[in-house]
Scaffold this motif. Sequence first.
Motif, PDB file in Angstrom:
ATOM      1  N   GLY A 242      57.086  40.926  40.842  1.00 25.46           N
ATOM      2  CA  GLY A 242      56.937  39.480  40.829  1.00 25.46           C
ATOM      3  C   GLY A 242      56.538  38.865  42.155  1.00 25.46           C
ATOM      4  O   GLY A 242      56.176  37.684  42.206  1.00 25.46           O
ATOM      5  N   SER A 243      56.578  39.647  43.228  1.00 23.80           N
ATOM      6  CA  SER A 243      56.237  39.100  44.549  1.00 23.80           C
ATOM      7  C   SER A 243      55.895  40.238  45.504  1.00 23.80           C
ATOM      8  O   SER A 243      56.082  41.423  45.188  1.00 23.80           O
ATOM      9  CB  SER A 243      57.409  38.286  45.129  1.00 23.80           C
ATOM     10  OG  SER A 243      58.539  39.123  45.350  1.00 23.80           O
ATOM     11  N   GLY A 244      55.405  39.872  46.669  1.00 24.10           N
ATOM     12  CA  GLY A 244      55.191  40.819  47.751  1.00 24.10           C
ATOM     13  C   GLY A 244      54.279  41.984  47.412  1.00 24.10           C
ATOM     14  O   GLY A 244      53.255  41.836  46.728  1.00 24.10           O
ATOM     15  N   ILE A 245      54.664  43.166  47.874  1.00 28.99           N
ATOM     16  CA  ILE A 245      53.861  44.372  47.669  1.00 28.99           C
ATOM     17  C   ILE A 245      53.656  44.640  46.184  1.00 28.99           C
ATOM     18  O   ILE A 245      52.552  44.968  45.745  1.00 28.99           O
ATOM     19  CB  ILE A 245      54.534  45.582  48.348  1.00 28.99           C
ATOM     20  CG1 ILE A 245      54.528  45.429  49.870  1.00 28.99           C
ATOM     21  CG2 ILE A 245      53.843  46.883  47.949  1.00 28.99           C
ATOM     22  CD1 ILE A 245      55.354  46.479  50.595  1.00 28.99           C
ATOM     23  N   GLY A 246      54.711  44.516  45.396  1.00 38.89           N
ATOM     24  CA  GLY A 246      54.618  44.806  43.973  1.00 38.89           C
ATOM     25  C   GLY A 246      53.606  43.940  43.261  1.00 38.89           C
ATOM     26  O   GLY A 246      52.823  44.432  42.424  1.00 38.89           O
ATOM     27  N   LEU A 247      53.581  42.665  43.582  1.00 42.59           N
ATOM     28  CA  LEU A 247      52.638  41.750  42.941  1.00 42.59           C
ATOM     29  C   LEU A 247      51.207  42.097  43.323  1.00 42.59           C
ATOM     30  O   LEU A 247      50.306  42.079  42.478  1.00 42.59           O
ATOM     31  CB  LEU A 247      52.954  40.302  43.329  1.00 42.59           C
ATOM     32  CG  LEU A 247      52.020  39.222  42.765  1.00 42.59           C
ATOM     33  CD1 LEU A 247      51.926  39.294  41.248  1.00 42.59           C
ATOM     34  CD2 LEU A 247      52.484  37.840  43.211  1.00 42.59           C
TER      35      LEU A 247
ATOM     36  N   GLN B 127      63.149  35.648  36.296  1.00 41.03           N
ATOM     37  CA  GLN B 127      62.172  35.318  35.272  1.00 41.03           C
ATOM     38  C   GLN B 127      61.123  34.343  35.790  1.00 41.03           C
ATOM     39  O   GLN B 127      59.941  34.432  35.423  1.00 41.03           O
ATOM     40  CB  GLN B 127      62.868  34.729  34.046  1.00 41.03           C
ATOM     41  CG  GLN B 127      61.939  34.504  32.856  1.00 41.03           C
ATOM     42  CD  GLN B 127      61.341  35.787  32.320  1.00 41.03           C
ATOM     43  OE1 GLN B 127      62.066  36.723  32.026  1.00 41.03           O
ATOM     44  NE2 GLN B 127      60.015  35.842  32.209  1.00 41.03           N
ATOM     45  N   THR B 128      61.532  33.412  36.637  1.00 42.63           N
ATOM     46  CA  THR B 128      60.579  32.424  37.147  1.00 42.63           C
ATOM     47  C   THR B 128      59.461  33.093  37.945  1.00 42.63           C
ATOM     48  O   THR B 128      58.295  32.722  37.820  1.00 42.63           O
ATOM     49  CB  THR B 128      61.287  31.375  38.033  1.00 42.63           C
ATOM     50  OG1 THR B 128      62.066  32.057  39.049  1.00 42.63           O
ATOM     51  CG2 THR B 128      62.214  30.501  37.204  1.00 42.63           C
ATOM     52  N   ALA B 129      59.815  34.093  38.760  1.00 40.03           N
ATOM     53  CA  ALA B 129      58.801  34.807  39.545  1.00 40.03           C
ATOM     54  C   ALA B 129      57.874  35.604  38.639  1.00 40.03           C
ATOM     55  O   ALA B 129      56.654  35.653  38.860  1.00 40.03           O
ATOM     56  CB  ALA B 129      59.479  35.725  40.560  1.00 40.03           C
ATOM     57  N   LEU B 130      58.435  36.215  37.607  1.00 37.85           N
ATOM     58  CA  LEU B 130      57.617  36.991  36.677  1.00 37.85           C
ATOM     59  C   LEU B 130      56.670  36.087  35.906  1.00 37.85           C
ATOM     60  O   LEU B 130      55.501  36.424  35.697  1.00 37.85           O
ATOM     61  CB  LEU B 130      58.514  37.759  35.708  1.00 37.85           C
ATOM     62  CG  LEU B 130      59.406  38.837  36.330  1.00 37.85           C
ATOM     63  CD1 LEU B 130      60.375  39.385  35.286  1.00 37.85           C
ATOM     64  CD2 LEU B 130      58.576  39.966  36.920  1.00 37.85           C
ATOM     65  N   ASP B 131      57.164  34.924  35.487  1.00 39.82           N
ATOM     66  CA  ASP B 131      56.321  33.970  34.757  1.00 39.82           C
ATOM     67  C   ASP B 131      55.164  33.495  35.626  1.00 39.82           C
ATOM     68  O   ASP B 131      54.039  33.323  35.148  1.00 39.82           O
ATOM     69  CB  ASP B 131      57.147  32.765  34.294  1.00 39.82           C
ATOM     70  CG  ASP B 131      58.116  33.117  33.169  1.00 39.82           C
ATOM     71  OD1 ASP B 131      57.937  34.174  32.539  1.00 39.82           O
ATOM     72  OD2 ASP B 131      59.068  32.334  32.952  1.00 39.82           O
ATOM     73  N   ALA B 132      55.450  33.275  36.904  1.00 41.98           N
ATOM     74  CA  ALA B 132      54.403  32.806  37.820  1.00 41.98           C
ATOM     75  C   ALA B 132      53.357  33.884  38.071  1.00 41.98           C
ATOM     76  O   ALA B 132      52.182  33.587  38.284  1.00 41.98           O
ATOM     77  CB  ALA B 132      55.033  32.367  39.139  1.00 41.98           C
ATOM     78  N   ALA B 133      53.794  35.149  38.042  1.00 42.34           N
ATOM     79  CA  ALA B 133      52.891  36.260  38.334  1.00 42.34           C
ATOM     80  C   ALA B 133      52.099  36.715  37.122  1.00 42.34           C
ATOM     81  O   ALA B 133      50.988  37.237  37.247  1.00 42.34           O
ATOM     82  CB  ALA B 133      53.688  37.442  38.883  1.00 42.34           C
TER      83      ALA B 133
ATOM     84  N   HIS C 262      51.916  41.520  32.345  1.00 42.56           N
ATOM     85  CA  HIS C 262      52.985  41.035  31.473  1.00 42.56           C
ATOM     86  C   HIS C 262      54.335  41.214  32.177  1.00 42.56           C
ATOM     87  O   HIS C 262      54.653  42.307  32.646  1.00 42.56           O
ATOM     88  CB  HIS C 262      52.990  41.811  30.162  1.00 42.56           C
ATOM     89  CG  HIS C 262      51.657  41.825  29.469  1.00 42.56           C
ATOM     90  ND1 HIS C 262      51.295  40.883  28.534  1.00 42.56           N
ATOM     91  CD2 HIS C 262      50.589  42.659  29.613  1.00 42.56           C
ATOM     92  CE1 HIS C 262      50.065  41.133  28.113  1.00 42.56           C
ATOM     93  NE2 HIS C 262      49.610  42.207  28.748  1.00 42.56           N
ATOM     94  N   GLY C 263      55.117  40.158  32.246  1.00 44.40           N
ATOM     95  CA  GLY C 263      56.413  40.198  32.926  1.00 44.40           C
ATOM     96  C   GLY C 263      57.560  40.474  31.974  1.00 44.40           C
ATOM     97  O   GLY C 263      57.607  39.914  30.879  1.00 44.40           O
TER      98      GLY C 263
END
Length: 250
Positions: free
Chosen positions: A14-19, A39-45, A51-52
Amino acid sequence: MSLAGKHALVTGGGSGIGLDIARMLSAEGCLVTITGRRQTALDAAAAGSIHGMTMDVRDEEDVISTIAAAVEARGPLQICVANAGIAEGRALHKTDLKFWRNMMATNLDGAFLTIRESLTSMRQTDWGRVIAISSIAGLRGLQGASCYTASKHGLVGLIRALSEDYLGKPFTFNAVCPAYVDTPIVTRNTLSIAERAGVSEAEAQAIMVSANRHNRLISPQEVSSAVKWLVSPASESVNGQAIEIAGGQM
């Protein structure tokens, strides 16, 4: 070989290296499942083929059920990027068992569970890549972070052992070991170092920058580019390796 249609899992996506890795794999044509606890980070990504799905890598039942659901929805996993982790330094004499166990549960147990469950479907296919995002602390001792260092050394050991287990089969296992990367984790650590050392945030960041041999923070894109190579035909004979991204010899 095209990656189009191959199912990839990126934990902590959802963020950083992974995203950045998830976006790279999506651009290469993969169906990408990203997981995380927010969930908010996954939804944004989540966008396009990304798919989050919420998943706590410390929870065995959650990992089992979430990966099974992802496989049912998008097919067998053929790329597994075990990226979820936490980074926090603490002197050993200030490290209690709760801190130690949470670090190991996230950085080592979480990778073990993720890879184990990913292999359940990957082993039924004719090609697969497992990549663990470790750290330069997986190859040397990091001052003031003995717990973190131990967890990342364990992760590199897991990858090396798995590469031997599957030698000669169409699956490879490698670790990417970056030094300090310009991500939210470094931002949080800047504040932590500043507080513990009694220095300014600028001085705290300078401490981390100076630990990188080329005296700058590494970009997430440099890490995702290494992952891109590891899932390409050019790296078919690269297996059981811990690849340093640190600006020089550590």
